[in-house]
Design a protein around this motif. Structure first.
Motif: not given
Length: 473
Positions: A79-98
């Motif tokens: 498991l790991y998290s992906l944070t998408l850095r948008a100008p309006e602020g970051p969005r973080t969630r966990v990816v479980g495909q591995l």
């Protein structure tokens, strides 16, 4: 802080967990080159397709070089998290495909087993351009020490081409099931390139069954070409801390990316695959126009901004774009390169998008990360369009300046490049010799013998020393 794992999934804040239950997955995809880009790109598209349609598309990820990524992911059950850095602020969630996290050499038996398994129908790769170990003419570099060792019968293949060839050999003998090998590195016509390299490895192997294997590969194995695009900066300790704070558990394998993502795939698969087209991926008969535009505009501009920005004291792409020369240089470069692109592409819209993406203040895509291995990248990104532009009777002024900017950058004694020794040797000459020598390092002996071009590059190099990046405008 408690570590992210299957045991702590239930404690994650609402909206930050995986899109699918990892327990419903089985290994159906093998990925070679378990870096941040794959986890922020192909794995995410696969998770989204799984959420829409099911299929159990779990991924066994194999690290090719360092073992740190395995050390980060294994205690977290992949498991790991992906944070998408948008100008309006970051969005973080966990990816479980591995479903598995391994090292290609340490776990060579498992890799061979999976490559032979009929349950595995897709192999993806992200090993960077140099990971395929090509010679200057694009063929398999059989003089490379690791390639030579693999061909000499090393107990465990250390190269990705060797691993694929050995795995396909076992697959033909055992199941004979069809397979799609999907390269996702920034190389023009990457599917055909990898198919050629695997074929050359088999031809050089001396295996008694090599002719039968080559025929089977031709009939049963597809090598679709692809274009991949998402800016994925190197993760910092601060990034890991920020992701962990959002999740409430410690994530040592966090990755960062921009909101934009693109995946263009040649529609020539040999076996079952996830329905990536429903996640925004585009399946086309020919990826070449998209590939050329992305390599020459996005990747080429990245390399140019890195060479200019490092010399100008900038740290990231966004920093470079805040410089007075940033956007003008990008647009001047794109306007020149546009003359080498296939007809029918929305180049103007693509470049406008690049300006927005590169200027995103939330991204910290480090210029030194982009500048690594540049001698491997420049031939496709700059030299190919430069030759085409010159044949058409145009001088290629900005591209000539780009070459000068790269040469100026290579004076850095801490240069991170597989050709660093040859580059340093080229600088020991005088007059035009360094320019000719550095062009030869790039495999461009035709350009090194072009007196007019060499003179132009040398003059632009002097102008850069005097005026900095403005010399390209």
């Amino acid at each position: 802080m408690t570590r992210l794992s299957y045991a702590t999934l239930g404690a994650l804040p609402a909206g930050t967990g995986p899109l699918v239950d990892p327990g419903t997955l089985r290994t159906r995809i093998v990925h070679l080159g378990l870096g941040a880009f794959h986890r922020a790109h192909q794995a995410v598209h696969t998770e989204q397709a799984e959420a829409l349609h099911g299929g159990g598309w779990g991924i066994a990820g194999f690290s090719q070089r360092g073992r740190s990524v395995v050390g980060q992911l294994a205690p977290q059950d992949g498991l790991y998290s992906l944070t998408l850095r948008a100008p309006e602020g970051p969005r973080t969630r966990v990816v479980g495909q591995l479903t598995e996290v391994r090292h290609a050499v340490d776990d060579a038996a498992r890799l061979r087993e999976l490559l032979a398994s009929p349950d595995v129908t897709v192999v993806t790769t992200t090993v960077t351009e140099k990971g395929y170990r090509r010679a200057a003419d694009g063929s398999l570099d059989t003089r490379d020490p690791l390639v030579a060792a693999d061909l000499a019968g090393a107990p465990v293949p250390a190269t990705v081409v060797g691993q694929l060839a050995h795995g396909l050999r076992t697959r033909r003998i055992t199941s004979g099931a069809p397979l799609s090998v999907v390269p996702c590195d920034n190389m023009a016509d990457n599917g055909a390139v990898v198919a050629r390299l695997v074929g050359e490895y088999v031809e050089a192997s001396g295996w008694a069954d090599r002719d039968a294997l080559l025929m089977w590969i031709q009939d049963a194995v597809a090598f679709p070409s692809t274009v991949v695009d998402r800016i994925v900066p190197a993760t910092t300790a601060a990034d890991r801390d920020a992701a962990s704070a959002v999740l409430g558990v410690r994530d040592e394998s966090a990755v960062i990316g921009e909101p934009f993502t693109q995946w263009v795939l040649q529609d020539t698969f040999a076996a079952d695959r996830p329905r990536w087209e429903d996640t925004g991926a585009l399946f086309v008969p020919d990826v070449a126009p998209y590939q050329v535009m992305k390599l020459r505009l996005l990747n080429g501009a990245h390399t140019l901004l890195s060479c200019l920005g490092i010399a100008d004291g900038r740290e990231s792409v966004a920093d470079a774009m805040t410089a007075p020369w940033g956007e003008p240089v990008l647009r001047a470069y794109a306007a020149e390169v546009a003359g080498s692109l296939p007809a029918g592409l929305d180049v103007e819209g693509y470049v406008d998008g690049l300006v927005l993406r590169f200027s995103n203040p939330a991204m910290r895509h480090l210029l030194r990360q982009i500048a690594t291995d540049s001698s491997q990248k420049i031939p496709e990104r700059w030299l190919a369009p430069l030759r085409e532009i010159r044949v058409a009777g145009r001088p290629g002024t900005v591209l000539t300046g780009a070459l000068a900017a790269w040469m100026r950058h290579t004076r850095d004694q801490s240069l991170d490049d597989p050709a660093a020794d040859r580059i340093r040797a080229a600088w020991t000459g005088s007059g035009d010799e360094p320019v000719r020598g550095l062009l030869a390092v790039l495999g461009a002996r035709d350009l090194a013998d072009d007196d007019a071009l060499v003179t132009a590059v040398r003059e632009r190099l002097s102008a850069l020393d005097a005026d900095g990046p403005n010399a390209l405008l």
